[in-house]
Design a protein around this motif. Structure first.
Motif, short mmCIF file in Angstrom:
data_model
loop_
_atom_site.label_atom_id
_atom_site.label_comp_id
_atom_site.label_asym_id
_atom_site.label_seq_id
_atom_site.Cartn_x
_atom_site.Cartn_y
_atom_site.Cartn_z
N UNK A 39 78.10 45.91 17.53
CA UNK A 39 77.64 47.26 17.18
C UNK A 39 77.92 47.49 15.72
N UNK A 40 76.73 47.96 14.92
CA UNK A 40 76.85 48.14 13.47
C UNK A 40 76.20 49.46 13.11
N UNK A 41 76.72 50.31 12.22
CA UNK A 41 76.13 51.55 11.75
C UNK A 41 75.02 51.26 10.77
N UNK A 42 73.93 52.17 10.83
CA UNK A 42 72.77 51.98 9.94
C UNK A 42 73.13 52.37 8.54
N UNK A 43 72.42 51.84 7.57
CA UNK A 43 72.71 52.06 6.16
C UNK A 43 71.86 53.20 5.65
N UNK A 44 72.04 53.65 4.40
CA UNK A 44 71.32 54.75 3.75
C UNK A 44 69.87 54.39 3.54
N UNK A 45 69.63 53.16 3.28
CA UNK A 45 68.24 52.71 3.04
C UNK A 45 67.37 52.91 4.27
N UNK A 46 67.99 52.70 5.40
CA UNK A 46 67.21 52.91 6.64
C UNK A 46 66.81 54.36 6.76
N UNK A 47 67.56 55.35 6.44
CA UNK A 47 67.20 56.76 6.52
C UNK A 47 66.11 57.12 5.54
N UNK A 48 66.17 56.60 4.37
CA UNK A 48 65.13 56.86 3.35
C UNK A 48 63.75 56.43 3.85
N UNK A 49 63.73 55.30 4.48
CA UNK A 49 62.43 54.78 5.00
C UNK A 49 61.87 55.70 6.08
N UNK A 50 62.68 56.25 6.92
CA UNK A 50 62.21 57.13 7.99
C UNK A 50 61.68 58.44 7.44
N UNK A 51 62.30 58.99 6.43
CA UNK A 51 61.85 60.24 5.82
C UNK A 51 60.49 60.09 5.17
N UNK A 88 58.17 58.01 6.03
CA UNK A 88 57.14 57.93 7.07
C UNK A 88 56.80 59.31 7.61
N UNK A 89 57.82 60.14 7.80
CA UNK A 89 57.57 61.48 8.34
C UNK A 89 56.75 62.30 7.37
N UNK A 90 57.03 62.16 6.05
CA UNK A 90 56.24 62.91 5.05
C UNK A 90 54.77 62.50 5.08
N UNK A 91 54.58 61.20 5.22
CA UNK A 91 53.17 60.72 5.25
C UNK A 91 52.46 61.24 6.51
N UNK A 92 53.18 61.26 7.61
CA UNK A 92 52.56 61.76 8.85
C UNK A 92 52.26 63.23 8.72
N UNK A 93 53.20 63.97 8.12
CA UNK A 93 52.99 65.40 7.94
C UNK A 93 51.79 65.66 7.04
N UNK A 94 51.71 64.89 5.97
CA UNK A 94 50.57 65.03 5.05
C UNK A 94 49.24 64.70 5.74
N UNK A 95 49.24 63.67 6.57
CA UNK A 95 48.01 63.24 7.29
C UNK A 95 47.49 64.35 8.21
N UNK A 96 48.42 64.92 8.98
CA UNK A 96 48.01 65.97 9.91
C UNK A 96 47.62 67.24 9.19
N UNK A 97 48.25 67.49 8.04
CA UNK A 97 47.90 68.67 7.26
C UNK A 97 46.46 68.55 6.74
#
Length: 654
Positions: free
Chosen positions: A149-161, A163-172
């Motif tokens: 078991x290993x904790x996720x790094x900061x880079x992994x969170x940046x990538x998820x954000x 993607x969410x922005x792009x999805x939000x922009x697409x639906x907008x």
């Protein structure tokens, strides 16, 4: 138009949600419903009711559709944030979440040596080789799995954000596009509805103009029809006047023609009546002439016959023959005239008597051979091909036809011969067709005279030979009428200067009798004893006829009394017994028919059955029927021969 306008208002309402369009829509539907209800005729009531029901159902569906449409548009407005355009869509804010824990799985493999295996025996190895069993390996591979078991790094969170922005922009963008399309759709629908309004307005104008134009055309047509009707009435009035004048003129002509036709018809009726009366008068005249001529002819022929029976020198015998020939010719002419009269009135009928036609033909040729010998002609009868048959018919009329044909052939032939050829042909069971040819080598008949030889009183004219014109001109017409009476056929073929041939066809039924009914009477010499013990009464107003009968009866020693009228005869009949009465018919005072009736009504039953024979010059069938119905047993036609008189007497002697 009302439905289309209501539909357009409804679509405007669903597009803009403006209540005034819905009010217009409702008023339009009510107007259409009222219009449908105005059709109150019986034949339209069912149809208008059905349409009103359909409109009511449609109205409910439209209201349901409007509510659903409104809800849909409200939902769309909520989704697109179009309820208030002043509040922009806020940005999507994501909250911080705890760092995620990631589980990793590690898999390792370890290779270890295998312990040594004991050596097998030879046969076991051989078995293993056959069964394809290899030797056991000397090494072994093993695997090992570990989870970390290993904790996720900061880079992994940046990538998820990101993607969410792009999805939000697409639906907008999708929502923005949807809002723009909805707005554009609404604008297009409004423009279409406005265009429909203009179209409907133009259609109303067009219908109005069309209605005005049709109204004007109807007025023009009515005016034209009124003008034409007025003109037609004027023409009709003129035509009626003209037709009235024509009809009056036609009626006048028709009435005049009917009057002329009636006058002509009366003339025809009178002419026909006069012709019928003339035929009757002519027939009576011929009958009267025949009777008046037969009475003296009877005396002439009877006296001549008695004269020839006495011893005569050559000169006296020649004069007696001359008297007999002249009397026979006169009798033949009388018979022809009387026969023609009876044929013309249709009163002549054929008798049905069995006879041998070959015998009759032989007798005819023998009788006319004297005429042929006088002119040095050969008269030949050839009937060898015809069978000797007994047929039923009128032998006297057959004699009359052939005597005329043969006598004419001899008359118009100066040299050569006259040939009579006879043959027969069976036409059906029990019937034959008798074929007779009478040919001569005489003068012949020209083509222009050939169609008229069977006409009354026509003769072949020749200025060089006046003796050929002797005769009444009734011989061939009588032959033609007699042949027609037989339902036969007579034709002629002639060449001028070479001769003529008459072809005669007469049908006769074959009789089943083995001998003729007309048997020859036994010799009068052997019957002389039957005349010795009889007493006769002879009644005749003509002394010359009584003289002839006296000569015959005195020669045979027949006892008789005479009377010259019916009254004297009836007195004598009452006073004496008579075996037979011979009476003339036409006598002054009581005639022969009345005398016969008186005798038949006599009080003495024996006398009333006395045989009565009439001796008369009347030869019509009507007269004979009258004689028989009055009570006469039989009659003898003048002139008669001695043999005929004696045969008739013998027929009725007891």
């Amino acid at each position: 138009m009302g439905l289309q306008e209501a539909e357009n208002n409804f679509r405007m309402y669903t597009s803009l949600w403006d209540k005034q369009y819905f009010i217009k829509y409702s008023k339009g539907i009510q107007r259409v419903s009222a219009l449908l209800e105005s059709f109150s005729k019986d034949e339209m009531k069912d149809v208008s009711t059905d349409i009103s029901n359909d409109l009511a159902k449609r109205n409910k569906q439209i209201l349901l559709y409007a509510s659903i449409k409104k809800m849909t548009d409200s939902l769309m407005s909520v989704n697109l944030k179009t309820d208030t355009s002043r509040n922009p869509i806020p940005a999507i804010v994501f909250k911080r979440s705890p760092r995620p824990v990631v589980k990793k799985t590690i898999r390792t493999e370890v290779i270890a040596p295998v312990p040594e295996v004991k050596k097998t025996k030879f046969f076991q190895r051989l078995k293993s080789a056959i069964l394809n069993k290899g030797d056991k390996k000397d090494t072994a591979k093993t695997s090992k799995i570990e989870t970390v078991t290993v904790e996720a790094t900061e880079n992994d969170n940046v990538y998820s954000k990101k993607q969410i922005d792009e999805i939000e922009k697409f639906y907008k963008n999708i929502f923005e596009n949807q809002r723009g399309n909805h707005k554009l759709l609404a604008e297009n629908e409004r423009s279409i509805l406005k265009l429909n309004e203009r179209i409907l307005a133009n259609i109303k104008v067009m219908f109005s103009e069309f209605s005005d134009r049709e109204r004007q055309l109807q007025e023009n047509r009515r005016a034209s029809f009124r003008s034409q009707a007025q003109h037609s009435l004027e023409v009709l009035g003129t035509s009626v006047k003209i037709n009235f004048l024509i009809n009056v003129f036609a009626i006048v002509i028709i009435v005049s023609l009917l009057i002329s036709l009636y006058i002509a018809y009366n003339k025809i009726v009178q002419a026909s009546k006069l012709a019928s009366e003339q035929v009757i008068v002519k027939s009576r005249f011929f009958t009267s002439i025949s009777h008046e001529m037969r009475t003296p002819l009877n005396a002439i022929l009877g006296a001549t016959e008695q004269l020839k029976a006495t011893p005569l020198n050559t000169e006296q015998e020649a004069m007696a023959n001359l008297l007999e020939t002249s009397s026979s010719m006169l009798l033949s002419a009388v018979n022809e005239i009387l026969d023609f009269s009876r044929l013309e009135t249709g009163k002549l009928s054929l008798s049905k008597t069995p006879f041998h036609y070959k015998t009759i033909l032989h007798e005819i040729v023998a009788a006319t051979a004297v005429l042929a010998n006088q002119k040095g002609l050969k008269l030949i009868l050839n009937q060898k091909d015809a069978p000797d048959l007994l047929v039923t018919g009128d032998p006297y009329r057959l004699k009359q036809i052939l005597v005329n044909l043969i006598a004419n052939a001899i008359k118009f032939t100066d040299k050569g011969e006259v040939l009579v050829k006879v043959n027969t042909k069976k036409t059906e069971a029990g019937h034959i067709q008798l074929y007779i040819e009478v040919s001569d080598t005489g003068i012949g008949i020209s083509e222009k005279e050939l169609p008229f030889i069977f006409d009354e009183f026509s003769q072949v004219m020749n200025n060089k030979r006046m003796d050929w014109q002797k005769g009444s001109g009734l011989g061939l017409p009588i032959c033609k009428k007699l042949v027609d009476l037989h339902h036969g056929k007579i034709t002629v073929n002639s060449t001028l200067g070479k001769g003529s041939t008459f072809y005669l066809e007469l049908p006769y039924p074959i009789t089943e009798q083995t001998q003729e009914d007309l048997t020859e009477t036994e010799s009068l010499v052997s019957q002389a004893d039957r005349f010795k013990n009889i007493h006769l009464l002879v009644v005749d107003d003509a002394n010359m006829n009584l003289l002839v009968i006296k000569m015959i009866f005195n020669k045979l020693d027949i006892s008789f009394d005479t009377a010259t009228n019916g009254e004297d005869a009836l007195k004598a009949f009452d006073q004496k017994h008579y075996d037979m009465v011979l009476t003339d018919i036409e006598m002054p005072g009581m005639d022969g028919v009345e005398l016969t009736k008186k005798i038949r009504a006599h009080q003495d039953s024996k006398k009333c059955g006395t045989p009565i024979i009439a001796i008369t010059g009347q030869i019509s069938p009507e007269s004979h029927q009258n004689y028989i119905s009055s009570g006469l047993n039989d009659y003898l036609v003048k002139p008669y021969k001695e043999k005929e008189l004696l045969e008739k007497i013998l027929d009725y002697l007891p």
